[in-house]
Structures are given as C-alpha cells and as structure tokens.
Motif scaffolding. Structure first.
Motif, PDB file in Angstrom:
ATOM      1  N   GLN A  12      32.645 -48.674  -2.323  1.00 47.67           N
ATOM      2  CA  GLN A  12      31.910 -47.667  -3.094  1.00 47.67           C
ATOM      3  C   GLN A  12      32.300 -47.617  -4.562  1.00 47.67           C
ATOM      4  OE1 GLN A  12      29.342 -46.020  -2.602  1.00 47.67           O
ATOM      5  NE2 GLN A  12      28.970 -45.750  -0.446  1.00 47.67           N
ATOM      6  N   LEU A  56      32.476 -51.247 -12.236  1.00 47.74           N
ATOM      7  CA  LEU A  56      31.804 -52.462 -11.778  1.00 47.74           C
ATOM      8  C   LEU A  56      30.745 -52.922 -12.781  1.00 47.74           C
ATOM      9  CD1 LEU A  56      31.681 -54.461  -9.515  1.00 47.74           C
ATOM     10  CD2 LEU A  56      30.145 -52.944  -8.276  1.00 47.74           C
ATOM     11  N   GLU A  57      30.079 -51.975 -13.422  1.00 45.41           N
ATOM     12  CA  GLU A  57      29.055 -52.350 -14.392  1.00 45.41           C
ATOM     13  C   GLU A  57      29.676 -53.119 -15.562  1.00 45.41           C
ATOM     14  OE1 GLU A  57      25.931 -52.132 -13.506  1.00 45.41           O
ATOM     15  OE2 GLU A  57      26.671 -51.119 -11.724  1.00 45.41           O
ATOM     16  N   ALA A  60      30.284 -56.640 -14.346  1.00 49.71           N
ATOM     17  CA  ALA A  60      29.022 -57.385 -14.295  1.00 49.71           C
ATOM     18  C   ALA A  60      28.580 -57.774 -15.705  1.00 49.71           C
ATOM     19  CB  ALA A  60      27.945 -56.546 -13.609  1.00 49.71           C
ATOM     20  N   LYS A  64      28.077 -61.469 -17.442  1.00 52.72           N
ATOM     21  CA  LYS A  64      26.838 -61.807 -18.151  1.00 52.72           C
ATOM     22  C   LYS A  64      27.166 -62.322 -19.553  1.00 52.72           C
ATOM     23  CE  LYS A  64      22.388 -59.588 -19.137  1.00 52.72           C
ATOM     24  NZ  LYS A  64      21.643 -58.341 -18.897  1.00 52.72           N
ATOM     25  N   LEU A  86      18.804 -56.987 -25.391  1.00 52.99           N
ATOM     26  CA  LEU A  86      18.357 -57.197 -24.016  1.00 52.99           C
ATOM     27  C   LEU A  86      18.279 -55.861 -23.266  1.00 52.99           C
ATOM     28  CD1 LEU A  86      20.233 -60.440 -22.933  1.00 52.99           C
ATOM     29  CD2 LEU A  86      17.774 -60.148 -23.183  1.00 52.99           C
ATOM     30  N   GLN A  90      14.868 -54.211 -21.797  1.00 52.31           N
ATOM     31  CA  GLN A  90      14.761 -53.840 -20.390  1.00 52.31           C
ATOM     32  C   GLN A  90      14.368 -52.368 -20.228  1.00 52.31           C
ATOM     33  OE1 GLN A  90      18.156 -54.817 -17.998  1.00 52.31           O
ATOM     34  NE2 GLN A  90      16.788 -55.076 -16.259  1.00 52.31           N
ATOM     35  N   ARG A  93      10.776 -52.061 -21.095  1.00 48.72           N
ATOM     36  CA  ARG A  93       9.935 -52.580 -20.016  1.00 48.72           C
ATOM     37  C   ARG A  93       9.778 -51.550 -18.904  1.00 48.72           C
ATOM     38  NH1 ARG A  93      12.435 -58.237 -19.994  1.00 48.72           N
ATOM     39  NH2 ARG A  93      10.932 -59.442 -21.169  1.00 48.72           N
ATOM     40  N   ARG A  94      10.908 -50.929 -18.539  1.00 48.51           N
ATOM     41  CA  ARG A  94      10.862 -49.909 -17.479  1.00 48.51           C
ATOM     42  C   ARG A  94      10.001 -48.732 -17.898  1.00 48.51           C
ATOM     43  NH1 ARG A  94      17.139 -50.026 -16.196  1.00 48.51           N
ATOM     44  NH2 ARG A  94      17.139 -52.092 -15.275  1.00 48.51           N
ATOM     45  N   ARG A  98       6.646 -47.322 -16.155  1.00 44.43           N
ATOM     46  CA  ARG A  98       6.566 -45.940 -15.703  1.00 44.43           C
ATOM     47  C   ARG A  98       5.338 -45.257 -16.312  1.00 44.43           C
ATOM     48  NH1 ARG A  98       8.264 -41.231 -16.707  1.00 44.43           N
ATOM     49  NH2 ARG A  98       9.003 -41.668 -18.799  1.00 44.43           N
ATOM     50  N   GLN A 101       2.087 -46.503 -14.859  1.00 47.22           N
ATOM     51  CA  GLN A 101       1.850 -45.938 -13.544  1.00 47.22           C
ATOM     52  C   GLN A 101       1.333 -44.509 -13.651  1.00 47.22           C
ATOM     53  OE1 GLN A 101       5.237 -46.319 -11.057  1.00 47.22           O
ATOM     54  NE2 GLN A 101       4.221 -45.460  -9.266  1.00 47.22           N
ATOM     55  N   GLN A 102       1.909 -43.758 -14.598  1.00 49.31           N
ATOM     56  CA  GLN A 102       1.443 -42.381 -14.786  1.00 49.31           C
ATOM     57  C   GLN A 102       0.009 -42.351 -15.289  1.00 49.31           C
ATOM     58  OE1 GLN A 102       4.701 -40.626 -17.116  1.00 49.31           O
ATOM     59  NE2 GLN A 102       4.988 -39.244 -15.384  1.00 49.31           N
ATOM     60  N   GLN A 105      -2.238 -42.918 -12.448  1.00 49.88           N
ATOM     61  CA  GLN A 105      -2.382 -41.734 -11.609  1.00 49.88           C
ATOM     62  C   GLN A 105      -3.276 -40.690 -12.287  1.00 49.88           C
ATOM     63  OE1 GLN A 105       1.699 -40.721 -10.966  1.00 49.88           O
ATOM     64  NE2 GLN A 105       1.902 -42.051  -9.192  1.00 49.88           N
ATOM     65  N   LEU A 106      -3.118 -40.553 -13.604  1.00 46.19           N
ATOM     66  CA  LEU A 106      -3.903 -39.548 -14.315  1.00 46.19           C
ATOM     67  C   LEU A 106      -5.378 -39.891 -14.362  1.00 46.19           C
ATOM     68  CD1 LEU A 106      -1.500 -38.721 -17.278  1.00 46.19           C
ATOM     69  CD2 LEU A 106      -2.203 -37.178 -15.445  1.00 46.19           C
ATOM     70  N   THR A 107      -5.667 -41.194 -14.485  1.00 42.04           N
ATOM     71  CA  THR A 107      -7.069 -41.591 -14.564  1.00 42.04           C
ATOM     72  C   THR A 107      -7.649 -41.891 -13.192  1.00 42.04           C
ATOM     73  OG1 THR A 107      -6.404 -43.862 -14.924  1.00 42.04           O
ATOM     74  CG2 THR A 107      -6.845 -42.559 -16.887  1.00 42.04           C
TER      75      THR A 107
END
Lengths: 109, 325
Positions: A12, A56-57, A60, A64, A86, A90, A93-94, A98, A101-102, A105-107
């Motif tokens: 964990q 951990l991040e 990682a 990288k 970078l 990223q 992009r997210r 998002r 997608q909204q 949903q709205l249209t």
C-alpha cells in the motif's frame, strides 16, 4: 494457464529513503540531489538530504527521468522542462476529455 | 522471418550520409519515445527506430546490411540469411540501445547474432561487469481500469515482457502474466509497484520490480476531477422551479437527491463521501451533481397554453438582461 496465476497483492504505502531510492534505480545520491534541486522529484518532507523520504510516484518519475535522459540525451535542466511540459500536456489532455464528455452530456449527443 | 527495411524505418534514402541518419533517428526517437508519445504502438516504433539506427550508424554493420538487403530482397518480403553467414561486427556498441538489445528483432539477431547481451560477457556498460551479480530490470506496464474498478478496487490480469537469461546465458524477452489485486482509490497516472516481479536478476542479483501505471477508461456518465466525481443530472423545468427528490446514480449504487426549490442549470450539489476513496479505501472526495435544466422536445397543446399563462405571469423576467447595452 490463467488458473495457475497467483494473485499479487500490492503494497500500500511505500516510502523510500534516499539510499533505497538510489539502490532501486542504480544512481548516485548526487544525481537524486540534483533532480530534487531542479524540482524534478520532491521528497515527501524536506529535512536535510540524508533524512529525505520519497514516495512511489517519485520513484516512478525518477525512472522516467532516467529513460528520457538515456534515450534522448537530455541534460537535467532540459529534463526538468520536458517533464513539466509533459505533465502539463497530460493534464490538458485529461481536461479536454472531461470537458468533451460534459459537452456531449449537455447537448445530449 | 520478415526483412526489416531500416532505411524505410528511419525515412532516409539508401545513400543518406551518416549525419542525415543521425538527424532522422533523433527526430523519430523524440517522436516515438514511449514516455512522450501517445501513439498506440509508440513502444514498438521506438524500438524499430533504435534498431535501425544501431545498424545504420555503424559503417561496417551498414555495409553488411546493404549487402544482405540486396541478397534478401525476395518478392514476398520474407528473409533468410545466406548459409554460413556470420557478421564481422558483433553487436555491442555504445548508445542507448545497449539496454534494450534483448528487445531487438529476430531479423537483427539473425544478422548480428550472438550480439544479444550475454551473461557476464556483455558490453562493459554501467554495472554490467564480468559475471557480477546484477539486479534485474524494472518493468513498466500500463493498466486501464473502469471507474467502478478504480473506486472499489479489483483483481486484474496484467501481461508484460521481462528480460531473462536463456540456457546459453543470452538475455531474451519473455511474456509474463500476473493477477494483481488493485487497491481502491487509484487515480489516473498513479503507479503501483510489485516488488520482485520485474526481470530476474543476473548472477544471483535480485529481481527487478514491476511498475504499473493506472489509466482510467472514460465512463459514459461520470467524470473524475481530482478526488471528486462529477455527474451531469438533467432535471425538468418544474423540478428545478418547485424542488424535487430524484434518484441519482453513484458509482456503486444510487441515492435520492433533493433538488432545492428554484434550482438552476449549472448549480452544483454535493454528495458527501461519494467520490474517489483514498488509498486506505476511506472516502476522500465527493460526488458533485451538476444540474442541467432540460426541456421536452415537444409540448402538447395543453402545455403550450400553460406556457402562455406562465409568460403572462413572469413578464418581469428578462433572460437577456445581461445583453442590454
């Protein structure tokens, strides 16, 4: 075959000391200290270097950074800029995904 | 075995000078670097580009390759080296490719064979001494989760390539599959580590670790914003005007939500503790419900007359008040 596969349980919350981080990634402490001073990775808390711990991040991210340096021959300032850009790309992009997608949903499409 | 056209991989002509090859390689390496590129087969392309460069940058290897290219040009694109072929330029040069030599193609192996790193006798790069114990490589893998899986935690099968020594001590790739118990609360881009599940060590060295980077598959209803989960909730004009109690889906069940009287489009209502859990599985974020007042596509005659009454009643309301000069 699949039925023989053992289930691995993820550890964990792992933190690493500076020494462990170095051993884990095969680098010198000086290199890690340099990356920290350029803000490429950050210790969890910031006492003096020997007492640093990393999550951990950070590990990682260090890996990288190593891949990018090895493959693209970057110096540390260049590496810091690249990783930041970078990250920004990223995140954008997210955010775009998002928002798209909204909008969908709205249209209702 | 397929013939690999290294010139085509780098997009250079057969008579390109070394400078041009180097330039093309650098550009493509940046473009397809797996940590940079979002293209689906970036990793494969990156390896191809590295392999092509490994051969074409070296005049001896390039000459051998050119010779072979003439010989091996069969119509069907398949390739077999001539009997008794042996390269005069054993692989083992510098450059980044050293670390990934085991990942090179069978084609490369057939030409510059024996070139793959051998246990204790490889190129004298970092930490790769004569028969010394060496920790196995860490392996990086990606894993896409559905939002439900990320919230509740799940068990997933993960496949990835590790590098291990075969009976002759050569390092070759092997496919490995694991079942992994993913803890609840994983966010996009977060990593989990499985200790000792990477490539096995060499000469008694410890095995490397497996790092899994989590990705979230898009959900048809919910989006994730930090630790909160967003849901756009359509409501009827009368529900918004009068207030209502409506059922609302959450990631793992549903709840009844009270729409306050006089609600508007864009208004945010908070469902405490229904967002992303933290790593200990406890609630950290909330579900945010964004209201969207939605009209029926058509109205009955009766409804239209009711709207006319409403228009009379609400004459003071100007929806375009902010547009006045």
């Amino acid at each position: 075959m699949a039925s023989q596969v053992r289930t691995e349980v993820v550890e964990q919350t792992t933190t690493f000391t500076l020494r462990e981080l170095c051993e884990q990634s095969g680098v010198h402490a000086e290199y890690v200290i340099k990356l920290v001073s350029y803000g490429v990775i950050e210790p969890v808390e910031e006492p003096a270097a020997p007492e640093w711990t990393f999550d951990l991040e950070s590990l990682a991210r260090l890996r990288k950074a190593q891949r990018l340096q090895r493959d693209l021959k970057l110096n540390v300032p260049g590496l810091a800029v690249s990783l930041e850009l970078l990250d920004d790309v990223q995140q954008l992009r997210r955010e775009v995904e998002r928002l798209k997608q909204q909008v969908r949903q709205l249209t209702g499409r | 075995m397929d013939f690999k056209d290294y010139y085509a991989v780098l997009g250079v002509s057969e008579d390109a000078p070394v400078d041009e090859i180097k330039k093309a390689y650098r550009k493509l390496a940046r473009k397809f670097h797996p940590d940079v590129s979002k293209e689906k087969d970036a990793e494969i392309k990156f390896k191809d580009v590295g392999e092509a460069y490994e051969v074409l940058k070296d005049p001896d290897k390039r000459a051998e390759y050119d010779q072979m290219r003439k010989y091996g040009a069969r119509g069907d694109g398949s390739f077999e080296p001539p009997p008794g072929w042996q390269s005069r330029s054993p692989f083992g040069g510098g450059g980044y490719t050293e670390a990934d030599a085991a990942q090179f193609s069978d084609f490369f192996e057939s030409m510059f064979g024996g070139g793959r790193r051998q246990q204790g006798a490889g190129p004298g790069g970092f930490g790769f001494g004569r028969g010394a114990a060496m920790r196995g490589e860490d392996v990086h893998a990606r894993l896409a989760l559905f939002l439900e899986e990320a919230v509740k935690g799940c068990e997933k099968q993960v496949s990835f390539n590790v590098t291990e020594a075969d009976e002759r001590g050569r390092l070759v790739p092997r496919r490995k599959t694991l079942k992994v118990k993913i803890p609840p609360g994983m966010r996009e881009g977060q990593h989990i580590r499985l200790k000792g599940q990477g490539s096995p060590g060499v000469g008694g060295g410890a095995a490397g670790d497996l790092f899994i980077e989590v990705e979230l598959a898009p959900h048809p209803l919910f989006t994730v914003e930090g630790e909160n989960i967003l849901l756009t909730l359509p409501v009827a004009p009368w529900e918004a005007a009068l207030g209502a109690k409506v059922p609302v889906p959450t990631v793992d069940s549903k709840v009844n939500l009270t729409i306050p009287k006089g609600a508007t489009t864009g208004q945010r209502l908070r469902l405490k503790g229904k967002g992303m859990p933290n790593k200990a599985g406890k609630s950290a974020g909330d579900q945010i419900v964004v209201l969207q007042v939605t009209l029926p596509k058509q109205h009955s005659e009766k409804a239209e007359s009711l709207y006319r009454q409403l228009a009379d009643e609400e004459q003071s309301f100007d929806p375009r008040s902010k547009m006045k000069t």
